[in-house]
Design a protein around this motif. Structure first.
Motif, short mmCIF file in Angstrom:
data_model
loop_
_atom_site.label_atom_id
_atom_site.label_comp_id
_atom_site.label_asym_id
_atom_site.label_seq_id
_atom_site.Cartn_x
_atom_site.Cartn_y
_atom_site.Cartn_z
N CYS A 1 10.11 3.94 3.04
CA CYS A 1 11.96 4.18 2.80
C CYS A 1 12.71 4.46 1.51
N ASP A 2 11.81 4.62 0.50
CA ASP A 2 12.05 5.48 -0.70
C ASP A 2 12.33 4.82 -1.44
N THR A 3 12.62 2.97 -1.35
CA THR A 3 12.71 2.39 -2.31
C THR A 3 12.78 2.57 -3.81
N GLY A 4 13.49 2.27 -5.04
CA GLY A 4 12.48 2.11 -5.72
C GLY A 4 12.59 1.49 -6.78
N TRP A 5 11.08 0.75 -7.34
CA TRP A 5 10.72 -0.19 -7.83
C TRP A 5 10.10 -0.30 -9.04
N ALA B 1 1.35 -0.87 -0.25
CA ALA B 1 -0.08 -0.10 -0.07
C ALA B 1 0.81 1.58 -0.09
N GLY B 2 1.68 1.43 0.59
CA GLY B 2 3.11 2.21 0.75
C GLY B 2 3.51 2.55 -0.95
N LEU B 3 3.26 1.85 -2.20
CA LEU B 3 4.01 2.02 -3.27
C LEU B 3 2.81 3.32 -4.19
N ILE B 4 4.04 3.69 -4.56
CA ILE B 4 3.49 4.91 -5.17
C ILE B 4 3.83 5.33 -6.64
#
Ligand SMILES: [Zn+2]
Length: 74
Positions: free
Chosen positions: A54-58, A26-29
């Protein structure tokens, strides 16, 4: 996150990488579609996301012909 810490959050840790159809969290934008050569040439869908925790890019690659497509950290 402070200085150079590359730790990812527990939600990101649960994402199954390289598994098509695996859920994100849910925290992915969504940052929107990525027009990569691979996506265009294979008629796949490629979308970029970032985690607000956590500012991780996916990257999510939806390619019906590649069972190892799916989530990739970037
Ligand atoms: Zn995260």
């Amino acid at each position: 996150m402070k200085g150079g810490d590359v730790a990812i959050c527990s939600e990101c840790e649960t994402i199954a990488q390289h598994t098509r159809g695996a859920p994100g969290h849910a925290g992915l934008i969504s940052l929107g579609p990525v027009r990569s050569l691979r996506a265009v040439s294979r008629k796949a869908t490629h979308e970029a996301f970032v985690c607000v925790v956590c500012d991780t890019g996916w990257d999510y690659l939806d390619d019906k012909r590649d069972p190892s497509a799916g989530w990739t950290r970037c």
